[in-house]
Design a protein around this motif. Structure first.
Motif, PDB file in Angstrom:
ATOM      1  N   ALA A  47       0.836  -1.212   0.000  1.00 19.95           N
ATOM      2  CA  ALA A  47       0.000   0.000   0.000  1.00 19.95           C
ATOM      3  C   ALA A  47       0.867   1.257   0.000  1.00 19.95           C
ATOM      4  O   ALA A  47       0.615   2.196  -0.767  1.00 19.95           O
ATOM      5  N   LEU A  48       1.903   1.269   0.838  1.00 20.93           N
ATOM      6  CA  LEU A  48       2.770   2.448   0.912  1.00 20.93           C
ATOM      7  C   LEU A  48       3.612   2.631  -0.340  1.00 20.93           C
ATOM      8  O   LEU A  48       4.155   3.719  -0.563  1.00 20.93           O
ATOM      9  N   SER A  49       3.709   1.601  -1.175  1.00 21.42           N
ATOM     10  CA  SER A  49       4.428   1.760  -2.441  1.00 21.42           C
ATOM     11  C   SER A  49       3.630   2.645  -3.402  1.00 21.42           C
ATOM     12  O   SER A  49       4.192   3.210  -4.335  1.00 21.42           O
ATOM     13  N   GLU A  50       2.333   2.773  -3.149  1.00 22.02           N
ATOM     14  CA  GLU A  50       1.468   3.600  -3.996  1.00 22.02           C
ATOM     15  C   GLU A  50       1.661   5.085  -3.704  1.00 22.02           C
ATOM     16  O   GLU A  50       1.698   5.903  -4.612  1.00 22.02           O
ATOM     17  N   ARG A  51       1.747   5.425  -2.390  1.00 18.75           N
ATOM     18  CA  ARG A  51       1.845   6.824  -1.972  1.00 18.75           C
ATOM     19  C   ARG A  51       2.026   6.896  -0.468  1.00 18.75           C
ATOM     20  O   ARG A  51       1.981   5.892   0.220  1.00 18.75           O
ATOM     21  N   THR A  52       2.191   8.106   0.050  1.00 13.65           N
ATOM     22  CA  THR A  52       2.222   8.348   1.490  1.00 13.65           C
ATOM     23  C   THR A  52       0.793   8.314   2.008  1.00 13.65           C
ATOM     24  O   THR A  52      -0.124   8.819   1.359  1.00 13.65           O
ATOM     25  N   PHE A  53       0.611   7.698   3.175  1.00 10.15           N
ATOM     26  CA  PHE A  53      -0.716   7.606   3.783  1.00 10.15           C
ATOM     27  C   PHE A  53      -0.689   8.189   5.183  1.00 10.15           C
ATOM     28  O   PHE A  53       0.301   8.055   5.899  1.00 10.15           O
ATOM     29  N   ARG A  54      -1.802   8.783   5.570  1.00  7.77           N
ATOM     30  CA  ARG A  54      -2.046   9.089   6.980  1.00  7.77           C
ATOM     31  C   ARG A  54      -2.551   7.809   7.617  1.00  7.77           C
ATOM     32  O   ARG A  54      -3.017   6.895   6.943  1.00  7.77           O
ATOM     33  N   TRP A  55      -2.490   7.735   8.954  1.00  6.70           N
ATOM     34  CA  TRP A  55      -2.848   6.521   9.673  1.00  6.70           C
ATOM     35  C   TRP A  55      -4.273   6.059   9.328  1.00  6.70           C
ATOM     36  O   TRP A  55      -4.499   4.902   8.979  1.00  6.70           O
TER      37      TRP A  55
END
Length: 128
Positions: A47-55
């Motif tokens: 998932a984090l390979s797609e973009r930066t995420f908030r919690w």
């Protein structure tokens, strides 16, 4: 041991150092391997390979993960050096998660595995 695997996990003759051997029960790389290949670990990394995420975005993106498991897995992957936690120090609190350089390198290897798993799981079974 298979010669190809020995080349990967063997004596490190080309680098001059001993490489980790996850086939050895005492190898420290087993903990890292366990963190990476856990059910939630691999999904968070992909998932984090797609973009930066908030919690909260990450929790909503990964269906079925509990808040406890998300927090625990994020802490573990951060301590492994695979993800970066960026706290902005604002009110309300804002924390972003992204991949570290090592996490980016790893995700390039995990994405084909995740893709293969999805394809295999959706393929009709045969008795071959």
């Amino acid at each position: 041991m298979n010669e190809v695997l020995w080349d990967v996990f063997g004596s490190g003759a080309t680098t001059g150092r001993t490489l980790a051997n996850p086939f050895s029960e005492k190898c420290a790389s087993r903990n890292l391997l366990d963190h990476i290949t856990s059910k939630w670990g691999i999904l968070i990394l992909v998932a984090l390979s797609e973009r930066t995420f908030r919690w909260g975005e990450l929790r909503d993106h990964i269906g079925g993960i509990s808040e406890k498991m998300l927090a625990q897995t994020l802490r573990t992957l951060e301590s492994d050096g695979l993800i970066v936690r960026n706290s902005h120090g604002t009110v309300p609190p804002r924390v972003d998660y992204s991949l570290s350089m090592a996490g980016n390198e790893l995700s390039e290897l995990l994405i084909p595995l995740a893709r293969w798993t999805a394809d295999y799981a959706s393929a009709p079974t045969t008795d071959n």
